[in-house]
Design a protein around this motif. Structure first.
Motif, mmCIF file in Angstrom:
data_model
loop_
_atom_site.group_PDB
_atom_site.id
_atom_site.type_symbol
_atom_site.label_atom_id
_atom_site.label_comp_id
_atom_site.label_asym_id
_atom_site.label_seq_id
_atom_site.Cartn_x
_atom_site.Cartn_y
_atom_site.Cartn_z
ATOM 1 N N ALA A 37 0.844 -1.194 0.000
ATOM 2 C CA ALA A 37 0.000 0.000 0.000
ATOM 3 C C ALA A 37 0.878 1.242 0.000
ATOM 4 O O ALA A 37 2.091 1.174 0.201
ATOM 5 N N HIS A 41 -3.310 5.572 -0.489
ATOM 6 C CA HIS A 41 -4.329 4.535 -0.325
ATOM 7 C C HIS A 41 -5.002 4.674 1.038
ATOM 8 O O HIS A 41 -6.232 4.627 1.145
ATOM 9 N N TYR A 42 -4.168 4.837 2.049
ATOM 10 C CA TYR A 42 -4.717 4.979 3.401
ATOM 11 C C TYR A 42 -5.596 6.228 3.498
ATOM 12 O O TYR A 42 -6.698 6.178 4.041
ATOM 13 N N LEU A 45 -8.982 5.623 1.651
ATOM 14 C CA LEU A 45 -9.853 4.684 2.360
ATOM 15 C C LEU A 45 -10.352 5.264 3.679
ATOM 16 O O LEU A 45 -11.535 5.133 4.019
ATOM 17 N N GLU A 76 -5.757 2.549 -8.634
ATOM 18 C CA GLU A 76 -5.082 1.428 -7.977
ATOM 19 C C GLU A 76 -6.015 0.717 -7.000
ATOM 20 O O GLU A 76 -6.073 -0.520 -6.963
ATOM 21 N N LEU A 77 -6.751 1.490 -6.202
ATOM 22 C CA LEU A 77 -7.671 0.899 -5.226
ATOM 23 C C LEU A 77 -8.826 0.180 -5.911
ATOM 24 O O LEU A 77 -9.258 -0.889 -5.459
ATOM 25 N N ARG A 80 -7.933 -3.227 -7.203
ATOM 26 C CA ARG A 80 -7.828 -4.229 -6.132
ATOM 27 C C ARG A 80 -9.180 -4.520 -5.476
ATOM 28 O O ARG A 80 -9.257 -5.306 -4.544
ATOM 29 N N TYR A 82 -11.004 -2.346 -3.719
ATOM 30 C CA TYR A 82 -11.148 -1.640 -2.439
ATOM 31 C C TYR A 82 -12.109 -0.457 -2.514
ATOM 32 O O TYR A 82 -12.626 -0.017 -1.494
ATOM 33 N N VAL A 99 -16.186 3.164 -0.698
ATOM 34 C CA VAL A 99 -15.326 2.101 -0.181
ATOM 35 C C VAL A 99 -16.134 0.802 -0.155
ATOM 36 O O VAL A 99 -17.327 0.805 0.157
ATOM 37 N N GLY A 103 -12.338 -3.013 0.908
ATOM 38 C CA GLY A 103 -11.610 -1.787 1.238
ATOM 39 C C GLY A 103 -11.601 -1.523 2.735
ATOM 40 O O GLY A 103 -10.595 -1.080 3.287
ATOM 41 N N GLN A 106 -9.113 -3.862 4.198
ATOM 42 C CA GLN A 106 -7.767 -3.357 3.926
ATOM 43 C C GLN A 106 -7.453 -2.168 4.830
ATOM 44 O O GLN A 106 -6.331 -2.051 5.316
#
Length: 148
Positions: A37, A41-42, A45, A76-77, A80, A82, A99, A103, A106
């Motif tokens: 990650a 990303h964090y 989310l 990217e998310l 995956r 998410y 989300v 997600g 994650q």
């Protein structure tokens, strides 16, 4: 920290903040990379989890991520599983980002990873000192955001 810095430099709060921020950034990057990650990303989310579905523009404002970087992070998310993008029912020209359950799972993994990073970063401080540091940094940041 560079022990070769001149004393007059090494004692400046701005120098100390910059050096610590650099070290913290490296630890966060390494910690998140360990679970495949990135910081963006964090941020995406966490923002969606706290505020709910959002347009990309709102998501960018709330997360503090520039739109071009945000689109890459969302891509990217989404790849995956998410986050999901869907047309905004009120304005079909824009997307709403949501989300997913994956997600949220994650995000829990990332929360744990960042908690470990905080522990590593703040090892020399006890609980009271950590709380005090957070209060002081919050105060500084709030002041400079208001004055700029």
């Amino acid at each position: 920290m560079d022990d070769t810095a001149p004393t007059r430099l090494a004692g400046l709060p701005s120098w100390l903040l910059t050096q610590t921020a650099s070290h913290a950034g490296r630890l966060v990057t390494e910690g998140l990379a360990g679970v495949e990650a990135r910081g963006y990303h964090y941020r995406v989310l966490a923002t969606l989890d706290e505020y709910g579905p959002a347009s990309q523009a709102d998501l960018g404002r709330r997360s503090g991520i520039h739109l071009s970087d945000l689109v890459a992070a969302i891509n990217e998310l989404a790849a995956r599983g998410y986050v999901q993008r869907s047309p905004d029912p009120d304005d079909r020209r824009r997307n709403v980002v949501t989300v997913t359950d994956a997600g949220r799972r994650q995000l829990a993994v990332l929360d744990e990873q960042l908690a470990a990073v905080q522990q590593r970063l703040l090892t020399p401080l006890d609980g009271e000192e950590r709380a005090q540091l957070s209060v002081l940094l919050t105060k500084l940041l709030a002041y400079h955001r208001m004055s700029s």
